[in-house]
Enzyme design. Structure first.
Site, PDB file in Angstrom:
ATOM      1  N   ARG A 147       0.823  -1.221   0.000  1.00  0.00           N
ATOM      2  CA  ARG A 147       0.000   0.000   0.000  1.00  0.00           C
ATOM      3  C   ARG A 147       0.849   1.259   0.000  1.00  0.00           C
ATOM      4  O   ARG A 147       0.436   2.300  -0.523  1.00  0.00           O
ATOM      5  CB  ARG A 147      -0.963  -0.051   1.187  1.00  0.00           C
ATOM      6  CG  ARG A 147      -2.055  -1.078   0.998  1.00  0.00           C
ATOM      7  CD  ARG A 147      -2.854  -1.311   2.270  1.00  0.00           C
ATOM      8  NE  ARG A 147      -2.390  -2.466   2.998  1.00  0.00           N
ATOM      9  CZ  ARG A 147      -2.566  -2.660   4.305  1.00  0.00           C
ATOM     10  NH1 ARG A 147      -3.190  -1.747   5.016  1.00  0.00           N
ATOM     11  NH2 ARG A 147      -2.122  -3.745   4.896  1.00  0.00           N
ATOM     12  N   GLU A 186       1.882  -6.606  12.965  1.00  0.00           N
ATOM     13  CA  GLU A 186       0.738  -6.903  13.854  1.00  0.00           C
ATOM     14  C   GLU A 186       0.198  -8.302  13.627  1.00  0.00           C
ATOM     15  O   GLU A 186      -0.186  -8.978  14.570  1.00  0.00           O
ATOM     16  CB  GLU A 186      -0.380  -5.869  13.664  1.00  0.00           C
ATOM     17  CG  GLU A 186      -1.464  -6.006  14.724  1.00  0.00           C
ATOM     18  CD  GLU A 186      -2.726  -5.223  14.455  1.00  0.00           C
ATOM     19  OE1 GLU A 186      -3.622  -5.292  15.307  1.00  0.00           O
ATOM     20  OE2 GLU A 186      -2.845  -4.569  13.400  1.00  0.00           O
TER      21      GLU A 186
HETATM   22  O1  LIG Z   1       3.382  -1.499  12.107  1.00  0.00           O
HETATM   23  P1  LIG Z   1       3.314  -2.924  11.663  1.00  0.00           P
HETATM   24  O2  LIG Z   1       2.761  -3.831  12.727  1.00  0.00           O
HETATM   25  O3  LIG Z   1       4.609  -3.394  11.133  1.00  0.00           O
HETATM   26  O4  LIG Z   1       2.249  -3.001  10.484  1.00  0.00           O
HETATM   27  C1  LIG Z   1       2.154  -2.059   9.461  1.00  0.00           C
HETATM   28  C2  LIG Z   1       2.311  -2.665   8.113  1.00  0.00           C
HETATM   29  O5  LIG Z   1       1.301  -3.667   7.892  1.00  0.00           O
HETATM   30  C3  LIG Z   1       0.728  -3.477   6.599  1.00  0.00           C
HETATM   31  O6  LIG Z   1       1.489  -4.084   5.623  1.00  0.00           O
HETATM   32  P2  LIG Z   1       1.327  -5.565   5.043  1.00  0.00           P
HETATM   33  O7  LIG Z   1       2.604  -6.280   5.316  1.00  0.00           O
HETATM   34  O8  LIG Z   1       0.050  -6.170   5.518  1.00  0.00           O
HETATM   35  O9  LIG Z   1       1.367  -5.305   3.488  1.00  0.00           O
HETATM   36  P3  LIG Z   1       0.379  -4.933   2.313  1.00  0.00           P
HETATM   37  O10 LIG Z   1       0.456  -3.435   2.168  1.00  0.00           O
HETATM   38  O11 LIG Z   1       1.002  -5.642   1.202  1.00  0.00           O
HETATM   39  O12 LIG Z   1      -1.022  -5.389   2.654  1.00  0.00           O
HETATM   40  C4  LIG Z   1       0.798  -1.975   6.449  1.00  0.00           C
HETATM   41  O13 LIG Z   1       0.659  -1.585   5.094  1.00  0.00           O
HETATM   42  C5  LIG Z   1       2.137  -1.636   7.025  1.00  0.00           C
HETATM   43  O14 LIG Z   1       3.177  -1.757   6.066  1.00  0.00           O
HETATM   44  N1  LIG Z   2      -4.888  -3.215  11.736  1.00  0.00           N
HETATM   45  C1  LIG Z   2      -4.282  -2.981  10.566  1.00  0.00           C
HETATM   46  N2  LIG Z   2      -4.971  -2.461   9.528  1.00  0.00           N
HETATM   47  C2  LIG Z   2      -4.349  -2.219   8.340  1.00  0.00           C
HETATM   48  N3  LIG Z   2      -3.066  -2.453   8.134  1.00  0.00           N
HETATM   49  C3  LIG Z   2      -2.355  -2.961   9.134  1.00  0.00           C
HETATM   50  N4  LIG Z   2      -1.071  -3.303   9.205  1.00  0.00           N
HETATM   51  C4  LIG Z   2      -0.854  -3.791  10.440  1.00  0.00           C
HETATM   52  N5  LIG Z   2      -1.958  -3.766  11.179  1.00  0.00           N
HETATM   53  C5  LIG Z   2      -2.918  -3.241  10.378  1.00  0.00           C
END
Ligand SMILES: O=P(O)(O)OC[C@H]1O[C@H](OP(=O)(O)OP(=O)(O)O)[C@H](O)[C@@H]1O
Ligand SMILES: Nc1ncnc2[nH]cnc12
Length: 176
Positions: free
Chosen positions: A64, A101
């Site tokens: 994202r 998370e």
């Molecule tokens: O603070 P944190 O606990 O590390 O979580 C935050 C991250 O989690 C999600 O990414 P995700 O790996 O789900 O990737 P995506 O954008 O491909 O869905 C979000 O876009 C952040 O990069």
């Molecule tokens: N709760 C949440 N919603 C969207 N993106 C996330 N990445 C990690 N935790 C998330």
């Protein structure tokens, strides 16, 4: 670090969607799709993520963060660097494992485009901070100076800001 206009913050927050139990039970997922689909909201968000001091590159975190970084780099007239999930970039790269998370992952950045560059890191959500910390550390390992971090949404209850207290300044447009 500049303050975020409260009315802009409220506008952006109203375009985020809560999705319970995604991608796994117990997670309240913050969906940015309605915000991205709103032309004015998307444009205002991208501008508000912009740096407060000059940068050479915007780093976007897969997936994202790519959307935001691409639009912002274009607006600023600077370059972009992708922070990718491991195994997608051709060598040479540097790689790091981290927890987020709802799981764990590995990311990589390219070696050869970051040396001596001043970088703004952008992403959509700050939850635990694991992703942003790993990204900043990798970018530094590849020779960059990270000067600021910017996200759309900070999930305050997960403590990411405190976990990143030793890193460069972090701006969140919305705090939930
Ligand atoms: O603070 P944190 O606990 O590390 O979580 C935050 C991250 O989690 C999600 O990414 P995700 O790996 O789900 O990737 P995506 O954008 O491909 O869905 C979000 O876009 C952040 O990069
Ligand atoms: N709760 C949440 N919603 C969207 N993106 C996330 N990445 C990690 N935790 C998330």
């Amino acid at each position: 670090m500049t303050q975020v206009d409260p009315s802009l913050s409220a506008r952006i927050g109203a375009l985020l969607r809560d999705v319970p139990d995604f991608p796994q039970p117990g997670i309240l997922f913050k969906d940015i799709a309605p915000l991205l689909a709103d032309a004015d909201g998307f444009a205002a968000t991208v501008t508000a993520l912009g740096p407060t001091e000059p940068v050479d590159l915007v780093a976007g975190i897969e997936a994202r963060g790519f959307v935001l970084a691409g639009a912002l780099a274009h607006e600023l007239g600077c370059g972009l660097v992708p922070v990718r999930k491991a195994g997608k970039l051709p060598p040479p790269t540097v790689r790091r494992s981290y927890d987020l998370e709802y799981g764990s992952a590995e990311i990589e950045v390219p070696v050869g485009v970051l040396e001596g560059k001043r970088v703004l890191v952008v992403d959509d959500v700050l939850a635990t901070g694991g992703t942003l910390r790993a990204s900043v550390e990798l970018l530094a390992e590849a020779g960059a100076t990270v000067v600021e971090l910017a996200v759309i949404l900070e999930i305050a209850a997960l403590g990411g800001r405190a976990a990143l207290a030793d890193l460069p300044p972090l701006r969140a447009l919305v705090t939930a």
